[in-house]
Design an enzyme around this catalytic site. Sequence first.
Site, PDB file in Angstrom:
ATOM      1  N   ARG A   1      -1.289  -0.897  -8.349  1.00  0.00           N
ATOM      2  CA  ARG A   1      -2.686  -0.506  -8.048  1.00  0.00           C
ATOM      3  C   ARG A   1      -2.721   1.009  -8.128  1.00  0.00           C
ATOM      4  NH1 ARG A   1      -3.895  -1.145  -2.128  1.00  0.00           N
ATOM      5  NH2 ARG A   1      -4.369  -3.319  -2.563  1.00  0.00           N
TER       6      ARG A   1
ATOM      7  N   ASP B   1       0.851  -1.195   0.000  1.00  0.00           N
ATOM      8  CA  ASP B   1       0.000   0.000   0.000  1.00  0.00           C
ATOM      9  C   ASP B   1       0.886   1.245   0.000  1.00  0.00           C
ATOM     10  OD1 ASP B   1      -2.297  -1.516   0.147  1.00  0.00           O
ATOM     11  OD2 ASP B   1      -2.752  -1.041   2.237  1.00  0.00           O
TER      12      ASP B   1
END
Length: 306
Positions: free
Chosen positions: A182, A126
């Site tokens: 992502r 992340d």
Amino acid sequence: MNIFNQAVSWVLPIIPKSIVKKVSERYIAGATLDDAMRTVRSLNAKGAMATVDVLGEFIHNLKQACDNTKYCCEVLRRQNKEGVNANLSIKLTSLGLAIDIAECEKNVREILITARENGNRFVRMDMENSPYTQQTIDLYRKLRKEFNNVGLVLQAYLRRTESDIDMLLKEGAALQIRTNIRLCKGIYVEAEEIAYKNREEIQHNYMRCLERLVSGGAYVGIATHDDVLIGEAKKLISKHNLTNDAFEFQMLLGVRDQVRDHLIREGYRLRVYVPFGEDWYGYSIRRLKENPQMAGYITKALLTGK
Ligand SMILES: Cc1cc2nc3c(=O)[nH]c(=O)nc-3n(C[C@H](O)[C@H](O)[C@H](O)COP(=O)(O)OP(=O)(O)OC[C@H]3O[C@@H](n4cnc5c(N)ncnc54)[C@H](O)[C@@H]3O)c2cc1C
């Protein structure tokens, strides 16, 4: 954000945690790994894939980083044992990034090795707030040379992201490594000097970045609940004749389930981000601030306790 949400957002820090917990339950799978596994199985049954996140970004010492690392490894072993369609998302600060970079790298390696040994499961790093952007990118660049099961998140609100993409694609091509990103808008509060602030500007940059990733041959997780971006992404997918091995849509647990189900019915691969754990507060606050109905939910919970 409308004026009522803005007002509630200011007072969120003094709202009792019990109320915050109640209204943010939809975003968290629960406190335990069993809760997370139950949610993952239920998502799989609905045709969605999952990525599991062990909540716990606010740590104070390396012992906590080590505990989080062990827990991440346990998640991977359990996913493999139960044969679910899921992978892992990690936050580097929960693994010690802000305390000792070398220890953090050691922890991430341990997780990647465990993931490799458990069905070569995928691990996504992340992206957190801007003090950690460069360190996170650098660690991804280093580890992707050794591991084929690691990916990164980039944030379209950062002005630097387009050039980060160019650099990663160029370097990946030279090393014959497929870049795996992502792409999300970004959730942290950042200064105007480094981040776009206006909704349309962020949308434009999101699409510019997505176009670059797609035409550069990256694998992309299209992480958004924004109808405009989903629509534009679908056009891009058709324009480039992208097949399922080049992209997936991604959404957060508890956000726009109907849009999620619709994408699945249309035949798109879709992954849901499933956070779980005792350390639910910080994540919940971020999600609540994005919820257009936040003021209504909080007011109702304060007045009725429900
Ligand atoms: C799978 C996934 C992983 C992510 N990982 C990261 C990361 O690593 N780093 C990072 O900075 N950010 C991450 N994010 C968060 C992201 O950056 C955005 O903050 C978030 O997705 C909201 O942006 P949006 O594109 O959905 O657009 P928005 O304009 O915020 O939302 C579009 C619409 O979705 C609905 N919606 C959005 N959020 C909520 C909510 N909480 N509750 C109810 N409805 C809502 C509303 O109807 C809203 O109008 C991630 C998001 C996803 C989907």
